[in-house]
Design an enzyme around this catalytic site. Structure first.
Site, PDB file in Angstrom:
ATOM      1  N   LYS A  87       2.573   2.144  -3.595  1.00  0.00           N
ATOM      2  CA  LYS A  87       2.161   2.706  -2.306  1.00  0.00           C
ATOM      3  C   LYS A  87       3.273   2.488  -1.282  1.00  0.00           C
ATOM      4  O   LYS A  87       3.721   1.345  -1.075  1.00  0.00           O
ATOM      5  CB  LYS A  87       0.865   2.019  -1.865  1.00  0.00           C
ATOM      6  CG  LYS A  87       0.063   2.788  -0.848  1.00  0.00           C
ATOM      7  CD  LYS A  87      -1.276   2.091  -0.625  1.00  0.00           C
ATOM      8  CE  LYS A  87      -2.136   2.818   0.350  1.00  0.00           C
ATOM      9  NZ  LYS A  87      -3.332   2.025   0.710  1.00  0.00           N
TER      10      LYS A  87
HETATM   11  O1  G3P Z   1      -7.377   3.623   2.995  1.00  0.00           O
HETATM   12  C1  G3P Z   1      -6.840   3.274   4.228  1.00  0.00           C
HETATM   13  C2  G3P Z   1      -7.703   2.274   4.842  1.00  0.00           C
HETATM   14  O2  G3P Z   1      -7.612   1.039   4.234  1.00  0.00           O
HETATM   15  C3  G3P Z   1      -7.683   2.234   6.298  1.00  0.00           C
HETATM   16  O3  G3P Z   1      -9.000   2.220   6.617  1.00  0.00           O
HETATM   17  O4  G3P Z   1     -10.913   1.787   8.024  1.00  0.00           O
HETATM   18  O5  G3P Z   1      -8.792   0.464   8.333  1.00  0.00           O
HETATM   19  O6  G3P Z   1      -8.908   2.855   9.008  1.00  0.00           O
HETATM   20  P1  G3P Z   1      -9.417   1.800   8.083  1.00  0.00           P
END
Ligand code: G3P
Length: 217
Positions: A87
């Protein structure tokens, strides 16, 4: 649509895997830290453990932000297990590193995508997956799902094989809307995945079936 779980929590990964619908896992440094997994060796060990639990692709994020650092970290991650997807962040060196890994046949996921232009670059660099963060766009009053639609159109126009991995999914409607638009993959929390199970008529219907069975037995 493939279902990935977006967590480094082993219990949640096991629960999703046991449900029989899990296609993979995504993680990031914040999700690792949330589980208290710190230090290079512990993080590498944790990725290996996740690969042992699930059958599908496991995204493991590099920490370096320069090309050479990303290549050397990514190679070490890819050596851990064939399930590992390297990633990489959507920055110039991340795009270059993506091209390097694509040319070597190593799977990649370009992360932190917030625009159609970034999505085009990820596809041209041969990314296996690219991750637009829909929840974070919604958070700033921008249409996250609208971006998924735009990217779907662009990729279909040119037949790009890079898979749209809708990320920063927060709830069940995000999942359903991603499926309607034609995202290739969604990654979300266990709560959003399990939320898809819920319908009051299912609960009422099941209770009625069981009550009627008991009447005759
Ligand atoms: O997949 C990306 C993720 O981990 C971010 O999610 O909820 O932190 O915006 P969030």
């Amino acid at each position: 649509m493939k279902f990935f779980i977006d967590t480094a929590n082993l219990d949640q990964i096991k629960e999703a895997q046991a449900l029989g619908i899990l296609d993979g896992v995504t993680t990031n440094p914040s999700l690792m830290a949330k589980e208290g997994i710190t230090g290079h060796d512990n993080i590498m060990k944790h990725y290996k453990t996740i690969c042992e639990i699930v059958d599908g692709d496991v995204s493991a994020e590099v920490i370096a932000t320069d090309y050479d650092g990303m290549v050397s970290e990514g190679e070490a991650l890819a050596d851990l297990d064939p399930q590992i997807v390297v990633k990489l962040p959507m920055i110039a060196d991340g795009v270059k590193a993506c091209k390097y890994f694509s040319d070597k046949g190593i799977k990649t996921n370009v992360t932190l995508i917030f625009s159609a232009g970034q999505a085009l670059l990820a596809a041209k660099a041969g990314a296996t997956y690219m991750s637009p963060f829909i929840g974070r766009l919604d958070d700033i009053s921008t249409d996250g799902l609208g971006l998924i639609e735009e990217i779907r159109l662009i990729y279909d126009n040119y037949g790009y094989e890079t898979q749209i991995l809708a990320a920063s999914v927060r709830h069940t409607m995000h999942i359903i809307d991603c499926a309607k638009i034609g995202a290739d993959v969604m990654t979300g929390p266990l709560s959003a995945i399990k939320g898809l199970l819920k319908h009051p008529l299912t609960d009422i219907g099941l209770a009625q079936f069981l009550a009627d069975y008991k009447k005759g037995n």
